[in-house]
Scaffold this motif. Structure first.
Motif, mmCIF file in Angstrom:
data_model
loop_
_atom_site.group_PDB
_atom_site.id
_atom_site.type_symbol
_atom_site.label_atom_id
_atom_site.label_comp_id
_atom_site.label_asym_id
_atom_site.label_seq_id
_atom_site.Cartn_x
_atom_site.Cartn_y
_atom_site.Cartn_z
ATOM 1 N N LEU A 66 0.838 -1.195 0.000
ATOM 2 C CA LEU A 66 0.000 0.000 0.000
ATOM 3 C C LEU A 66 0.873 1.245 0.000
ATOM 4 O O LEU A 66 2.037 1.185 0.413
ATOM 5 C CB LEU A 66 -0.891 0.002 1.254
ATOM 6 C CG LEU A 66 -1.793 -1.217 1.437
ATOM 7 C CD1 LEU A 66 -2.392 -1.212 2.835
ATOM 8 C CD2 LEU A 66 -2.872 -1.216 0.387
ATOM 9 N N PRO A 67 0.349 2.391 -0.433
ATOM 10 C CA PRO A 67 1.134 3.631 -0.365
ATOM 11 C C PRO A 67 1.540 3.983 1.066
ATOM 12 O O PRO A 67 2.585 4.569 1.292
ATOM 13 C CB PRO A 67 0.201 4.691 -0.934
ATOM 14 C CG PRO A 67 -0.793 3.947 -1.739
ATOM 15 C CD PRO A 67 -0.917 2.596 -1.108
ATOM 16 N N SER A 68 0.710 3.608 2.032
ATOM 17 C CA SER A 68 1.016 3.924 3.431
ATOM 18 C C SER A 68 1.941 2.894 4.083
ATOM 19 O O SER A 68 2.470 3.137 5.150
ATOM 20 C CB SER A 68 -0.276 4.020 4.233
ATOM 21 O OG SER A 68 -0.959 2.786 4.188
ATOM 22 N N ASN A 70 3.182 -1.701 4.093
ATOM 23 C CA ASN A 70 2.946 -3.084 3.673
ATOM 24 C C ASN A 70 2.056 -3.804 4.680
ATOM 25 O O ASN A 70 2.209 -3.626 5.884
ATOM 26 C CB ASN A 70 4.267 -3.841 3.545
ATOM 27 C CG ASN A 70 5.163 -3.224 2.494
ATOM 28 O OD1 ASN A 70 4.686 -2.642 1.527
ATOM 29 N ND2 ASN A 70 6.460 -3.347 2.684
ATOM 30 N N SER A 89 4.424 0.480 8.427
ATOM 31 C CA SER A 89 4.404 1.741 7.686
ATOM 32 C C SER A 89 5.675 1.896 6.865
ATOM 33 O O SER A 89 6.752 1.475 7.263
ATOM 34 C CB SER A 89 4.238 2.916 8.633
ATOM 35 O OG SER A 89 5.326 2.965 9.528
ATOM 36 N N SER A 90 5.510 2.505 5.708
ATOM 37 C CA SER A 90 6.616 2.693 4.773
ATOM 38 C C SER A 90 7.478 3.842 5.240
ATOM 39 O O SER A 90 6.999 4.893 5.598
ATOM 40 C CB SER A 90 6.065 2.964 3.389
ATOM 41 O OG SER A 90 7.099 3.224 2.486
ATOM 42 N N ASP A 92 10.085 4.985 3.244
ATOM 43 C CA ASP A 92 10.630 5.669 2.087
ATOM 44 C C ASP A 92 9.670 6.701 1.492
ATOM 45 O O ASP A 92 10.017 7.400 0.560
ATOM 46 C CB ASP A 92 11.055 4.670 1.006
ATOM 47 C CG ASP A 92 9.905 3.833 0.479
ATOM 48 O OD1 ASP A 92 8.770 4.001 0.960
ATOM 49 O OD2 ASP A 92 10.148 3.007 -0.412
ATOM 50 N N GLY A 94 6.578 6.088 0.153
ATOM 51 C CA GLY A 94 5.637 5.597 -0.845
ATOM 52 C C GLY A 94 6.298 4.735 -1.889
ATOM 53 O O GLY A 94 7.475 4.438 -1.839
ATOM 54 N N ILE A 95 5.509 4.392 -2.909
ATOM 55 C CA ILE A 95 5.986 3.541 -3.985
ATOM 56 C C ILE A 95 6.642 4.420 -5.048
ATOM 57 O O ILE A 95 6.128 5.479 -5.416
ATOM 58 C CB ILE A 95 4.802 2.757 -4.609
ATOM 59 C CG1 ILE A 95 4.161 1.896 -3.536
ATOM 60 C CG2 ILE A 95 5.254 1.928 -5.777
ATOM 61 C CD1 ILE A 95 2.891 1.223 -3.996
ATOM 62 N N ALA A 97 7.823 5.115 -8.866
ATOM 63 C CA ALA A 97 7.455 4.755 -10.233
ATOM 64 C C ALA A 97 8.715 4.480 -11.046
ATOM 65 O O ALA A 97 9.758 5.123 -10.828
ATOM 66 C CB ALA A 97 6.649 5.879 -10.880
#
Length: 98
Positions: A66-68, A70, A89-90, A92, A94-95, A97
């Motif tokens: 998820l953006p927030s 995993n 919670s991530s 970095d 976010g993801i 591109a």
């Protein structure tokens, strides 16, 4: 040697007690920095399995990215039943591109 009064809760009524560094809200002794990264994330090693009716070793499986952060699922190592989940919670932001 000076004598101090002691109340029923065994706390000293000495003037200036507790010391300035131990008083809440004084700024001295308060943490202003983020704690070191050694406790950022915990992983469960044993969780209760309703099928096996005991605490069993777990396997961690990535469910969603998820953006927030995993989403992980914990599975019983003996029978494969889902025993719990965890959202990490991530850090970095976010993801990325390609």
């Amino acid at each position: 040697m000076p004598q101090y009064n002691v109340d029923m809760n065994r706390r000293s009524t000495q003037p200036g007690w507790p010391p300035q560094s131990a008083r809440p809200g004084t700024g001295v002794g308060q943490r202003t920095q983020k704690p070191q990264g050694q406790y950022d994330s915990f992983n469960a090693s044993l969780l209760y399995c309703a099928t096996c009716r005991q605490a069993t070793p777990t396997r961690q499986r990535l469910l969603l990215v998820l953006p927030s952060g995993n989403l992980y699922e914990y599975l019983c190592a003996h029978c494969g039943t889902s025993t719990g989940s965890k959202t990490e919670s991530s850090s970095d932001g976010g993801i990325l591109a390609p």
